[in-house]
Design an enzyme around this catalytic site. Structure first.
Site, PDB file in Angstrom:
ATOM      1  N   ARG A 120     -17.947  17.780   3.536  1.00  0.00           N
ATOM      2  CA  ARG A 120     -17.854  17.860   2.056  1.00  0.00           C
ATOM      3  C   ARG A 120     -16.434  18.153   1.557  1.00  0.00           C
ATOM      4  NH1 ARG A 120     -22.703  20.888   2.794  1.00  0.00           N
ATOM      5  NH2 ARG A 120     -24.480  19.502   2.547  1.00  0.00           N
ATOM      6  N   LYS A 142      -6.969   8.570  -5.763  1.00  0.00           N
ATOM      7  CA  LYS A 142      -8.003   7.536  -5.598  1.00  0.00           C
ATOM      8  C   LYS A 142      -8.117   7.234  -4.114  1.00  0.00           C
ATOM      9  CE  LYS A 142      -8.071   4.926  -9.908  1.00  0.00           C
ATOM     10  NZ  LYS A 142      -7.785   3.619 -10.542  1.00  0.00           N
ATOM     11  N   GLU A 184       4.214  -3.064  -8.197  1.00  0.00           N
ATOM     12  CA  GLU A 184       3.688  -1.853  -8.860  1.00  0.00           C
ATOM     13  C   GLU A 184       4.816  -1.147  -9.627  1.00  0.00           C
ATOM     14  OE1 GLU A 184       0.512  -1.350  -8.911  1.00  0.00           O
ATOM     15  OE2 GLU A 184      -0.353  -2.145  -7.061  1.00  0.00           O
ATOM     16  N   LYS A 226       3.451   7.875 -12.982  1.00  0.00           N
ATOM     17  CA  LYS A 226       2.062   8.022 -12.517  1.00  0.00           C
ATOM     18  C   LYS A 226       1.578   9.459 -12.723  1.00  0.00           C
ATOM     19  CE  LYS A 226      -1.436   6.622  -9.395  1.00  0.00           C
ATOM     20  NZ  LYS A 226      -1.897   5.774  -8.311  1.00  0.00           N
ATOM     21  N   GLU A 236      -9.881   8.559 -14.684  1.00  0.00           N
ATOM     22  CA  GLU A 236      -9.893   7.254 -15.362  1.00  0.00           C
ATOM     23  C   GLU A 236     -11.001   7.121 -16.393  1.00  0.00           C
ATOM     24  OE1 GLU A 236      -8.515   3.963 -12.890  1.00  0.00           O
ATOM     25  OE2 GLU A 236      -9.779   2.632 -14.049  1.00  0.00           O
ATOM     26  N   ARG A 240      -5.827   6.273 -17.792  1.00  0.00           N
ATOM     27  CA  ARG A 240      -5.432   5.880 -16.427  1.00  0.00           C
ATOM     28  C   ARG A 240      -5.659   4.395 -16.158  1.00  0.00           C
ATOM     29  NH1 ARG A 240      -6.182   9.109 -10.683  1.00  0.00           N
ATOM     30  NH2 ARG A 240      -5.273   7.466  -9.425  1.00  0.00           N
ATOM     31  N   ASN A 244      -3.848  -0.233 -14.109  1.00  0.00           N
ATOM     32  CA  ASN A 244      -4.399  -1.444 -13.506  1.00  0.00           C
ATOM     33  C   ASN A 244      -3.858  -2.712 -14.161  1.00  0.00           C
ATOM     34  OD1 ASN A 244      -6.107  -0.252 -11.542  1.00  0.00           O
ATOM     35  ND2 ASN A 244      -7.427   0.411 -13.225  1.00  0.00           N
ATOM     36  N   HIS A 247      -4.043  -6.027 -12.398  1.00  0.00           N
ATOM     37  CA  HIS A 247      -4.948  -5.876 -11.262  1.00  0.00           C
ATOM     38  C   HIS A 247      -6.252  -6.659 -11.424  1.00  0.00           C
ATOM     39  CE1 HIS A 247      -2.082  -2.804 -10.245  1.00  0.00           C
ATOM     40  NE2 HIS A 247      -2.751  -2.391  -9.193  1.00  0.00           N
ATOM     41  N   HIS A 251      -6.911  -8.727  -8.374  1.00  0.00           N
ATOM     42  CA  HIS A 251      -8.036  -8.523  -7.445  1.00  0.00           C
ATOM     43  C   HIS A 251      -8.809  -9.830  -7.233  1.00  0.00           C
ATOM     44  CE1 HIS A 251      -8.322  -3.877  -8.070  1.00  0.00           C
ATOM     45  NE2 HIS A 251      -7.475  -4.199  -7.107  1.00  0.00           N
ATOM     46  N   HIS A 264      -1.705  -7.338  -1.811  1.00  0.00           N
ATOM     47  CA  HIS A 264      -2.127  -6.713  -3.067  1.00  0.00           C
ATOM     48  C   HIS A 264      -1.039  -6.868  -4.150  1.00  0.00           C
ATOM     49  CE1 HIS A 264      -4.034  -3.726  -5.683  1.00  0.00           C
ATOM     50  NE2 HIS A 264      -2.874  -3.093  -5.752  1.00  0.00           N
TER      51      HIS A 264
HETATM   52  P1  NAD Z   1      -0.883  -1.625   4.135  1.00  0.00           P
HETATM   53  O1  NAD Z   1      -1.316  -0.245   4.207  1.00  0.00           O
HETATM   54  O2  NAD Z   1      -1.772  -2.665   4.724  1.00  0.00           O
HETATM   55  O3  NAD Z   1       0.569  -1.756   4.762  1.00  0.00           O
HETATM   56  C1  NAD Z   1       1.174  -3.028   4.760  1.00  0.00           C
HETATM   57  C2  NAD Z   1       1.662  -3.436   6.157  1.00  0.00           C
HETATM   58  O4  NAD Z   1       2.860  -2.755   6.435  1.00  0.00           O
HETATM   59  C3  NAD Z   1       0.713  -3.097   7.282  1.00  0.00           C
HETATM   60  O5  NAD Z   1       0.774  -4.113   8.248  1.00  0.00           O
HETATM   61  C4  NAD Z   1       1.293  -1.815   7.842  1.00  0.00           C
HETATM   62  O6  NAD Z   1       0.949  -1.599   9.178  1.00  0.00           O
HETATM   63  C5  NAD Z   1       2.757  -2.077   7.677  1.00  0.00           C
HETATM   64  N1  NAD Z   1       3.600  -0.895   7.538  1.00  0.00           N
HETATM   65  C6  NAD Z   1       3.351   0.215   6.808  1.00  0.00           C
HETATM   66  N2  NAD Z   1       4.406   1.019   6.795  1.00  0.00           N
HETATM   67  C7  NAD Z   1       5.353   0.430   7.540  1.00  0.00           C
HETATM   68  C8  NAD Z   1       6.681   0.765   7.881  1.00  0.00           C
HETATM   69  N3  NAD Z   1       7.265   1.849   7.407  1.00  0.00           N
HETATM   70  N4  NAD Z   1       7.365  -0.075   8.690  1.00  0.00           N
HETATM   71  C9  NAD Z   1       6.791  -1.228   9.123  1.00  0.00           C
HETATM   72  N5  NAD Z   1       5.559  -1.616   8.810  1.00  0.00           N
HETATM   73  C10 NAD Z   1       4.840  -0.795   8.027  1.00  0.00           C
HETATM   74  O7  NAD Z   1      -0.634  -2.093   2.610  1.00  0.00           O
HETATM   75  P2  NAD Z   1      -0.080  -1.353   1.316  1.00  0.00           P
HETATM   76  O8  NAD Z   1       0.515  -2.426   0.504  1.00  0.00           O
HETATM   77  O9  NAD Z   1       0.705  -0.169   1.649  1.00  0.00           O
HETATM   78  O10 NAD Z   1      -1.407  -0.840   0.614  1.00  0.00           O
HETATM   79  C11 NAD Z   1      -2.394  -1.731   0.148  1.00  0.00           C
HETATM   80  C12 NAD Z   1      -3.669  -0.962  -0.016  1.00  0.00           C
HETATM   81  O11 NAD Z   1      -3.473   0.078  -0.974  1.00  0.00           O
HETATM   82  C13 NAD Z   1      -4.830  -1.778  -0.527  1.00  0.00           C
HETATM   83  O12 NAD Z   1      -5.964  -1.470   0.238  1.00  0.00           O
HETATM   84  C14 NAD Z   1      -5.002  -1.314  -1.966  1.00  0.00           C
HETATM   85  O13 NAD Z   1      -6.339  -1.419  -2.399  1.00  0.00           O
HETATM   86  C15 NAD Z   1      -4.566   0.104  -1.874  1.00  0.00           C
HETATM   87  N6  NAD Z   1      -4.099   0.694  -3.132  1.00  0.00           N
HETATM   88  C16 NAD Z   1      -4.613   1.890  -3.482  1.00  0.00           C
HETATM   89  C17 NAD Z   1      -4.178   2.510  -4.640  1.00  0.00           C
HETATM   90  C18 NAD Z   1      -4.684   3.870  -4.993  1.00  0.00           C
HETATM   91  O14 NAD Z   1      -4.420   4.342  -6.107  1.00  0.00           O
HETATM   92  N7  NAD Z   1      -5.361   4.552  -4.108  1.00  0.00           N
HETATM   93  C19 NAD Z   1      -3.214   1.894  -5.448  1.00  0.00           C
HETATM   94  C20 NAD Z   1      -2.703   0.657  -5.053  1.00  0.00           C
HETATM   95  C21 NAD Z   1      -3.156   0.053  -3.885  1.00  0.00           C
HETATM   96  N1  GLY Z   2      -3.419   2.402  -8.794  1.00  0.00           N
HETATM   97  C1  GLY Z   2      -4.115   2.709  -9.990  1.00  0.00           C
HETATM   98  C2  GLY Z   2      -4.469   4.147 -10.127  1.00  0.00           C
HETATM   99  O1  GLY Z   2      -4.124   4.950  -9.309  1.00  0.00           O
HETATM  100  O2  GLY Z   2      -5.118   4.499 -11.053  1.00  0.00           O
END
Ligand code: NAD
Ligand code: GLY
Length: 363
Positions: A120, A142, A184, A226, A236, A240, A244, A247, A251, A264
């Site tokens: 939890r 998130k 972003e 942010k 949100e 918030r 998006n 997005h 998406h 993304h």
């Molecule tokens: P990712 O986590 O897949 O990383 C991208 C690639 O880069 C991967 O292959 C990873 O292994 C590689 N990588 C990471 N760091 C590295 C480094 N320092 N050196 C070399 N390679 C490296 O992708 P991302 O773009 O970081 O994140 C995308 C994800 O984030 C999606 O799932 C999306 O839905 C999510 N997201 C979440 C939020 C949120 O608010 N929680 C906001 C935006 C996106």
């Molecule tokens: N990436 C959108 C949010 O965090 O709300």
């Protein structure tokens, strides 16, 4: 070191931003509460940055364990979550174990959701290693995994104890991933801070060359915007949603192409142009701002046109995919639109206009 505060009362925390952060002194509070640290990462990042992190943590935690998952969006899944839970249970991790998410948004979202639900809720710290994760996904709580029927559909709002943005990790980040993160960053400028948008127009080359002061500025400015938004609307219920911007279309692009084909940030980039064009057609902004935003996205080497998802009826396919968006209410799609330069609003738009925009903005 730059520090950005996330003001959320008893869930407040700091974002530390610097090159090569020796973060132990900042974690002393954590290590006095937890004996065990568990680092979740993936094989790619593990090979590059894990040794340093484990070395630092081993100086303050009695026991440091590692979970290394395969790399890819498809591993943001129930199966990966179960791997984490099984490891934590096998290692007899209790509520005082701290999880460390070392990676991009995939590792961060997954680890955050594991931390939110194991016993939890246990503490977790974000160690973001992509630009996207440093400016966006690691901040604001998130957490989620994907479901075959929709991305990020299973999750929780759960804040980390701290976010540590070590800019040195970006030195190994592939250029395509850096550019995806810039989508972003451009988003923040266009929805909330025109001066930042102007700064990006002048300094994008330095950011793309990974010059440290430029990277530091981008991460700090993005996190401040942010933090300002999340501080007012953590879950949100209103404001918030402006984060998006781009997005809803983005998406649809990611899902329609198959996850991983478009990154993304690439989907968000084309999606921002589409959302800006929709804003223009609704009379909210002028053509000049759409051109300005499109040029900045182009300068970042990001796509400004969406892909054709269905050669027979592209607009219907986009609309179908956009219905699954979390902002949709009673089946009605709600878009984040630009309501004057540097300002955003969330509202619906007539399907006929959305269809026109899709037709004009895809190739
Ligand atoms: P990712 O986590 O897949 O990383 C991208 C690639 O880069 C991967 O292959 C990873 O292994 C590689 N990588 C990471 N760091 C590295 C480094 N320092 N050196 C070399 N390679 C490296 O992708 P991302 O773009 O970081 O994140 C995308 C994800 O984030 C999606 O799932 C999306 O839905 C999510 N997201 C979440 C939020 C949120 O608010 N929680 C906001 C935006 C996106
Ligand atoms: N990436 C959108 C949010 O965090 O709300």
């Amino acid at each position: 070191m730059d520090i950005v505060n996330i003001d959320l009362g008893d869930r407040a925390y700091q974002i530390l931003i610097d090159w090569n952060i020796d973060f132990n002194q900042h974690l002393e509070g954590e290590s006095s509460k937890s004996r065990m640290a568990v680092v979740v990462t993936n094989v790619t990042i593990g090979g590059l940055h894990l040794n340093r992190v484990v070395g630092l943590l081993a100086r303050i935690f009695e026991n440091v364990r590692v979970i290394e998952l395969p790399d890819g969006e498809k591993y943001k899944s129930w199966d990966s979550l179960n791997i984490i839970f099984s490891s934590l249970l096998n290692w007899r991790c209790d509520r005082k174990t701290t999880l460390f998410a070392l990676g991009g948004g995939v590792v961060g979202d997954l680890t955050g959701f594991a931390a939110a639900t194991y016993m939890r809720g246990i503490p977790f710290v974000q160690l973001p290693t992509t630009l996207l994760a440093q400016v966006d996904s690691s901040v604001g709580g998130k957490t989620a995994i994907n479901h075959p029927l929709g991305k990020n559909m299973i999750g929780a709002f759960y804040q980390p104890q701290m976010v540590i943005c070590d800019l040195s990790t970006l030195s190994t980040l592939p250029d395509r991933e850096l550019r995806a993160g810039l989508a972003e960053v451009i988003k923040y400028g266009s929805i909330a801070d025109l001066a930042f948008m102007h700064w990006l127009e002048q300094n994008l080359n330095a950011v793309m060359a990974k010059e440290v002061p430029a990277l530091a500025h981008v991460v700090r400015q993005s996190c401040e915007i942010k933090a300002w938004v999340v501080g007012q609307d953590e879950k949100e219920s209103g404001l918030r949603a402006i984060l998006n911007f781009g997005h809803t279309f983005g998406h649809a692009i990611e899902a329609g192409m198959g996850y991983g084909v478009w990154l993304h940030g690439e989907g968000v980039a084309a999606g921002m142009v589409m959302a800006a064009e929709l804003s223009r057609r609704l009379g909210l902004i002028d053509a000049e701002f759409v051109c300005r935003l499109t040029s900045l996205i182009q300068l970042a080497g990001l796509p400004t046109k969406g892909p054709v998802l269905d050669a027979n009826d592209n607009a219907s396919r986009y609309l179908e995919l956009m219905q699954i968006d979390k902002k949709a209410e009673a089946g009605e799609i709600r878009f984040v639109l630009i309501n004057g330069p540097g300002k955003a609003v969330v509202r619906t738009a007539p399907d006929s206009l959305v269809r026109e925009v899709i037709d004009a903005c895809c190739e």
